[in-house]
Design a protein around this motif. Structure first.
Motif, PDB file in Angstrom:
ATOM      1  N   TYR A 206       0.838  -1.201   0.000  1.00 52.92           N
ATOM      2  CA  TYR A 206       0.000   0.000   0.000  1.00 52.92           C
ATOM      3  C   TYR A 206       0.875   1.255   0.000  1.00 52.92           C
ATOM      4  O   TYR A 206       0.657   2.188  -0.767  1.00 52.92           O
ATOM      5  CB  TYR A 206      -0.926  -0.035   1.219  1.00 52.92           C
ATOM      6  CG  TYR A 206      -1.748   1.206   1.402  1.00 52.92           C
ATOM      7  CD1 TYR A 206      -2.892   1.420   0.630  1.00 52.92           C
ATOM      8  CD2 TYR A 206      -1.382   2.174   2.347  1.00 52.92           C
ATOM      9  CE1 TYR A 206      -3.654   2.574   0.797  1.00 52.92           C
ATOM     10  CE2 TYR A 206      -2.144   3.316   2.516  1.00 52.92           C
ATOM     11  CZ  TYR A 206      -3.268   3.510   1.744  1.00 52.92           C
ATOM     12  OH  TYR A 206      -4.014   4.655   1.902  1.00 52.92           O
TER      13      TYR A 206
ATOM     14  N   SER B 132      -3.790  -5.400  -6.412  1.00 54.24           N
ATOM     15  CA  SER B 132      -4.441  -4.691  -7.510  1.00 54.24           C
ATOM     16  C   SER B 132      -3.982  -3.245  -7.678  1.00 54.24           C
ATOM     17  O   SER B 132      -3.817  -2.761  -8.802  1.00 54.24           O
ATOM     18  CB  SER B 132      -5.962  -4.737  -7.307  1.00 54.24           C
ATOM     19  OG  SER B 132      -6.641  -4.021  -8.296  1.00 54.24           O
ATOM     20  N   LEU B 133      -3.779  -2.538  -6.574  1.00 53.17           N
ATOM     21  CA  LEU B 133      -3.421  -1.118  -6.651  1.00 53.17           C
ATOM     22  C   LEU B 133      -2.075  -0.894  -7.347  1.00 53.17           C
ATOM     23  O   LEU B 133      -1.885   0.100  -8.047  1.00 53.17           O
ATOM     24  CB  LEU B 133      -3.415  -0.496  -5.253  1.00 53.17           C
ATOM     25  CG  LEU B 133      -3.214   1.015  -5.166  1.00 53.17           C
ATOM     26  CD1 LEU B 133      -4.263   1.768  -5.982  1.00 53.17           C
ATOM     27  CD2 LEU B 133      -3.257   1.460  -3.711  1.00 53.17           C
TER      28      LEU B 133
ATOM     29  N   SER C  55      -2.943  -1.056 -11.060  1.00 53.99           N
ATOM     30  CA  SER C  55      -3.682   0.102 -11.584  1.00 53.99           C
ATOM     31  C   SER C  55      -2.810   1.361 -11.575  1.00 53.99           C
ATOM     32  O   SER C  55      -2.938   2.204 -12.471  1.00 53.99           O
ATOM     33  CB  SER C  55      -4.985   0.329 -10.816  1.00 53.99           C
ATOM     34  OG  SER C  55      -4.766   0.554  -9.441  1.00 53.99           O
TER      35      SER C  55
ATOM     36  N   ALA D  44      -5.615  -5.480 -12.951  1.00 48.07           N
ATOM     37  CA  ALA D  44      -6.056  -4.888 -11.681  1.00 48.07           C
ATOM     38  C   ALA D  44      -7.522  -5.214 -11.405  1.00 48.07           C
ATOM     39  O   ALA D  44      -7.881  -5.554 -10.274  1.00 48.07           O
ATOM     40  CB  ALA D  44      -5.847  -3.376 -11.706  1.00 48.07           C
ATOM     41  N   LEU D  45      -8.359  -5.127 -12.446  1.00 51.78           N
ATOM     42  CA  LEU D  45      -9.788  -5.423 -12.259  1.00 51.78           C
ATOM     43  C   LEU D  45     -10.040  -6.908 -12.012  1.00 51.78           C
ATOM     44  O   LEU D  45     -10.954  -7.259 -11.270  1.00 51.78           O
ATOM     45  CB  LEU D  45     -10.594  -4.954 -13.472  1.00 51.78           C
ATOM     46  CG  LEU D  45     -10.891  -3.465 -13.516  1.00 51.78           C
ATOM     47  CD1 LEU D  45     -11.602  -3.109 -14.815  1.00 51.78           C
ATOM     48  CD2 LEU D  45     -11.714  -3.029 -12.320  1.00 51.78           C
TER      49      LEU D  45
ATOM     50  N   ASP E  96      -9.218  -7.235  -8.383  1.00 53.39           N
ATOM     51  CA  ASP E  96     -10.161  -6.500  -7.531  1.00 53.39           C
ATOM     52  C   ASP E  96     -11.182  -5.788  -8.416  1.00 53.39           C
ATOM     53  O   ASP E  96     -10.920  -4.684  -8.900  1.00 53.39           O
ATOM     54  CB  ASP E  96      -9.406  -5.489  -6.666  1.00 53.39           C
ATOM     55  CG  ASP E  96     -10.343  -4.652  -5.799  1.00 53.39           C
ATOM     56  OD1 ASP E  96     -11.560  -4.930  -5.772  1.00 53.39           O
ATOM     57  OD2 ASP E  96      -9.850  -3.715  -5.155  1.00 53.39           O
TER      58      ASP E  96
ATOM     59  N   SER F 285     -13.555  -4.054  -7.790  1.00 57.79           N
ATOM     60  CA  SER F 285     -13.990  -2.745  -7.297  1.00 57.79           C
ATOM     61  C   SER F 285     -12.912  -1.675  -7.483  1.00 57.79           C
ATOM     62  O   SER F 285     -13.088  -0.548  -7.005  1.00 57.79           O
ATOM     63  CB  SER F 285     -14.387  -2.845  -5.819  1.00 57.79           C
ATOM     64  OG  SER F 285     -13.237  -3.088  -5.025  1.00 57.79           O
ATOM     65  N   ASN F 286     -11.824  -1.983  -8.176  1.00 58.17           N
ATOM     66  CA  ASN F 286     -10.732  -1.022  -8.372  1.00 58.17           C
ATOM     67  C   ASN F 286     -11.204   0.069  -9.333  1.00 58.17           C
ATOM     68  O   ASN F 286     -11.216  -0.093 -10.549  1.00 58.17           O
ATOM     69  CB  ASN F 286      -9.487  -1.733  -8.913  1.00 58.17           C
ATOM     70  CG  ASN F 286      -8.287  -0.821  -9.028  1.00 58.17           C
ATOM     71  OD1 ASN F 286      -8.398   0.327  -9.420  1.00 58.17           O
ATOM     72  ND2 ASN F 286      -7.127  -1.350  -8.697  1.00 58.17           N
TER      73      ASN F 286
ATOM     74  N   GLN G 252      -9.871   3.012 -10.038  1.00 59.90           N
ATOM     75  CA  GLN G 252      -8.822   3.597 -10.876  1.00 59.90           C
ATOM     76  C   GLN G 252      -8.656   2.784 -12.164  1.00 59.90           C
ATOM     77  O   GLN G 252      -8.563   3.358 -13.253  1.00 59.90           O
ATOM     78  CB  GLN G 252      -7.502   3.651 -10.122  1.00 59.90           C
ATOM     79  CG  GLN G 252      -6.368   4.262 -10.933  1.00 59.90           C
ATOM     80  CD  GLN G 252      -5.048   4.281 -10.191  1.00 59.90           C
ATOM     81  OE1 GLN G 252      -4.816   3.490  -9.288  1.00 59.90           O
ATOM     82  NE2 GLN G 252      -4.178   5.186 -10.568  1.00 59.90           N
TER      83      GLN G 252
END
Length: 92
Positions: A10, A43-44, A47, A69-70, A73, A75-76, A78
């Motif tokens: 993160y 995922s972050l 993205s 990324a999608l 996740d 719900s990402n 970005q």
């Protein structure tokens, strides 16, 4: 912060985002590439690298990273925005 910290990815993703905003694109790419190798399911990271690819005009790479990324996740937001970006073409 060490790689053993629960929130290391993160923090790395946030640092890369700041580097992109500051125009330190090479540093951001090195950081994201390295972290994706170490944590391919975060995922972050994907993205953020997609956003960087878009800044660099690398549309196909941006779309590929945003899709990954999608997948990791759904719900990402970005990643979804990147795929909907006019330069990124149509998702369909």
């Amino acid at each position: 912060s060490s790689r053993e910290d629960f929130d290391y990815d993160y923090r790395a993703a946030n640092l890369a985002a700041v580097q992109i905003q500051m125009g330190k694109l090479d540093d951001a790419m090195k950081l994201l590439d390295g972290r994706i190798l170490e944590s391919p399911n975060y995922s972050l990271l994907w993205s953020n690298r997609a956003a960087l690819h878009l800044v660099l005009g690398q549309v196909a790479l941006a779309r590929a990273d945003a899709r990954t990324a999608l997948q990791l996740d759904p719900s990402n937001a970005q990643a979804r925005i990147i795929l909907e970006h006019p330069q990124a073409g149509n998702l369909h």
